[in-house]
Design a protein around this motif. Structure first.
Motif, PDB file in Angstrom:
ATOM      1  N   LEU A  27     -80.329 -21.045 -20.393  1.00 20.62           N
ATOM      2  CA  LEU A  27     -80.209 -19.677 -20.909  1.00 20.62           C
ATOM      3  C   LEU A  27     -79.797 -18.712 -19.807  1.00 20.62           C
ATOM      4  CD1 LEU A  27     -83.233 -19.335 -23.365  1.00 20.62           C
ATOM      5  CD2 LEU A  27     -80.971 -20.289 -23.748  1.00 20.62           C
ATOM      6  N   ASN A  28     -80.336 -18.913 -18.623  1.00 20.77           N
ATOM      7  CA  ASN A  28     -79.949 -18.046 -17.509  1.00 20.77           C
ATOM      8  C   ASN A  28     -78.504 -18.279 -17.083  1.00 20.77           C
ATOM      9  OD1 ASN A  28     -82.188 -16.229 -16.413  1.00 20.77           O
ATOM     10  ND2 ASN A  28     -83.286 -18.149 -16.720  1.00 20.77           N
ATOM     11  N   GLU A  29     -78.028 -19.502 -17.196  1.00 17.11           N
ATOM     12  CA  GLU A  29     -76.620 -19.779 -16.906  1.00 17.11           C
ATOM     13  C   GLU A  29     -75.717 -19.059 -17.903  1.00 17.11           C
ATOM     14  OE1 GLU A  29     -76.136 -23.985 -16.870  1.00 17.11           O
ATOM     15  OE2 GLU A  29     -77.107 -24.255 -14.921  1.00 17.11           O
ATOM     16  N   LEU A  30     -76.124 -19.064 -19.173  1.00 16.91           N
ATOM     17  CA  LEU A  30     -75.346 -18.341 -20.187  1.00 16.91           C
ATOM     18  C   LEU A  30     -75.322 -16.850 -19.871  1.00 16.91           C
ATOM     19  CD1 LEU A  30     -76.595 -20.129 -23.437  1.00 16.91           C
ATOM     20  CD2 LEU A  30     -74.330 -20.314 -22.408  1.00 16.91           C
ATOM     21  N   LYS A  31     -76.463 -16.322 -19.466  1.00 16.52           N
ATOM     22  CA  LYS A  31     -76.530 -14.894 -19.117  1.00 16.52           C
ATOM     23  C   LYS A  31     -75.602 -14.580 -17.951  1.00 16.52           C
ATOM     24  CE  LYS A  31     -80.004 -13.129 -16.790  1.00 16.52           C
ATOM     25  NZ  LYS A  31     -81.303 -12.530 -16.392  1.00 16.52           N
ATOM     26  N   GLU A  32     -75.585 -15.440 -16.953  1.00 12.84           N
ATOM     27  CA  GLU A  32     -74.722 -15.224 -15.790  1.00 12.84           C
ATOM     28  C   GLU A  32     -73.245 -15.241 -16.169  1.00 12.84           C
ATOM     29  OE1 GLU A  32     -75.900 -18.223 -13.071  1.00 12.84           O
ATOM     30  OE2 GLU A  32     -77.865 -17.319 -12.643  1.00 12.84           O
ATOM     31  N   GLN A  33     -72.931 -15.922 -17.268  1.00 12.93           N
ATOM     32  CA  GLN A  33     -71.557 -15.947 -17.775  1.00 12.93           C
ATOM     33  C   GLN A  33     -71.241 -14.738 -18.653  1.00 12.93           C
ATOM     34  OE1 GLN A  33     -71.193 -19.708 -19.826  1.00 12.93           O
ATOM     35  NE2 GLN A  33     -71.930 -20.861 -18.054  1.00 12.93           N
ATOM     36  N   GLY A  34     -72.196 -13.829 -18.781  1.00 11.47           N
ATOM     37  CA  GLY A  34     -71.984 -12.638 -19.603  1.00 11.47           C
ATOM     38  C   GLY A  34     -72.335 -12.817 -21.060  1.00 11.47           C
ATOM     39  N   THR A  81     -74.868 -13.225 -24.376  1.00  5.95           N
ATOM     40  CA  THR A  81     -76.093 -12.594 -24.836  1.00  5.95           C
ATOM     41  C   THR A  81     -76.877 -13.607 -25.665  1.00  5.95           C
ATOM     42  OG1 THR A  81     -74.946 -10.471 -24.934  1.00  5.95           O
ATOM     43  CG2 THR A  81     -77.045 -10.633 -26.106  1.00  5.95           C
ATOM     44  N   VAL A  82     -78.178 -13.722 -25.401  1.00  8.98           N
ATOM     45  CA  VAL A  82     -78.995 -14.722 -26.086  1.00  8.98           C
ATOM     46  C   VAL A  82     -80.242 -14.065 -26.651  1.00  8.98           C
ATOM     47  CG1 VAL A  82     -80.094 -16.984 -25.917  1.00  8.98           C
ATOM     48  CG2 VAL A  82     -78.200 -16.416 -24.375  1.00  8.98           C
TER      49      VAL A  82
END
Length: 249
Positions: free
Chosen positions: A179-186, A188-189
């Motif tokens: 989830l944090n990797e997705l956030k770093e890619q911009g 939203t979760v």
């Protein structure tokens, strides 16, 4: 522009309100926890946003537009208990379903789609199980496969309904890293979540819900003792300022 906008949302089952006049906005590139007791309407909120259930009234926008089920910008991980895990298919085929929004339901996924699906399985530590029937996987492994399917969608916004329920500690850690990797890619979760002790650690923003919306905003502002009391009533036990749990009565 906000990622998700919900205005005056009301949902009712057989004329009984399940959500009432819910209003909030979601910023881009954040992890958002949807918090509340059982029966608060958390799963209903996600399903209403995605158009999976009808709403009595209200307006919902994703990136400023009314969401349509065929839009490719949204990924969805449902509750594991709502899935027929006896369906005869393997892990790779489940993940490939996440590519149908890109290739169309009546076309076979191509080589590139298969590569993306295998890479998604690798990211959740399930590549070696690609050909395993989903009924033969453990609960944590099944959850990882569904996360991989969401990754394969390559969405901008993800909705995850209780992804940490019924998984072991290693799987929970793997999920939060992802989830944090997705956030770093911009990306939203939005995550329906039950463990109050990990809310401050996991989420940038929270939505506190109990049929009515109690609060929404940055975690340090909205996740307060006062708002938790309003959300859970007398079912809370405070161990200290950083630890809070729901009493089982």
């Amino acid at each position: 522009m906000h990622t998700v906008e919900v205005e005056n949302l009301t949902v009712a089952y057989q004329k009984k309100p399940v959500l009432t006049n819910v209003n909030f906005t979601v910023p881009e590139g954040k992890l958002i926890g949807i918090i509340g007791p059982n029966g608060a309407g958390k799963s209903t909120l996600i399903k209403a946003i995605l158009g999976l259930i009808p709403k009595a009234c209200g307006e919902i926008k994703i990136y400023g537009k009314t969401y349509r089920a065929k839009d490719k910008i949204v990924g969805y991980v449902p509750q594991r208990g709502s899935v027929d895990w006896d369906f005869p298919t393997n892990a790779l085929d489940v993940v490939l379903m996440g590519r149908y929004g890109h290739v169309g339901w009546f076309k076979r996924p191509g080589k590139r789609d298969t590569e993306i699906a295998l890479e998604s399985l690798r990211k959740v530590g399930m590549e070696e199980y690609a050909n395993r029937q989903i009924s033969q996987l453990s609960g944590g492994q099944q959850q990882r496969v569904f996360l991989a399917r969401a990754l394969a969608q390559d969405a901008l916004v993800y909705f995850m309904d209780e992804p940490f329920v019924g998984v072991d500690a290693a799987t929970e850690r793997a999920i939060i890293v992802l989830l944090n990797e997705l956030k770093e890619q911009g990306k939203t979760v939005l995550v329906v979540h039950h463990d109050l002790q990990t809310v401050r650690e996991y989420f940038d923003h929270v939505i506190l819900l109990n049929v009515n919306m109690i609060a929404a905003g940055p975690t340090e502002e909205a996740f307060t003792m006062e708002n938790l009391h309003h959300t859970y009533g007398g079912k809370l036990a405070f161990l200290n300022k950083s630890q809070v749990m729901v009493e089982q009565k």
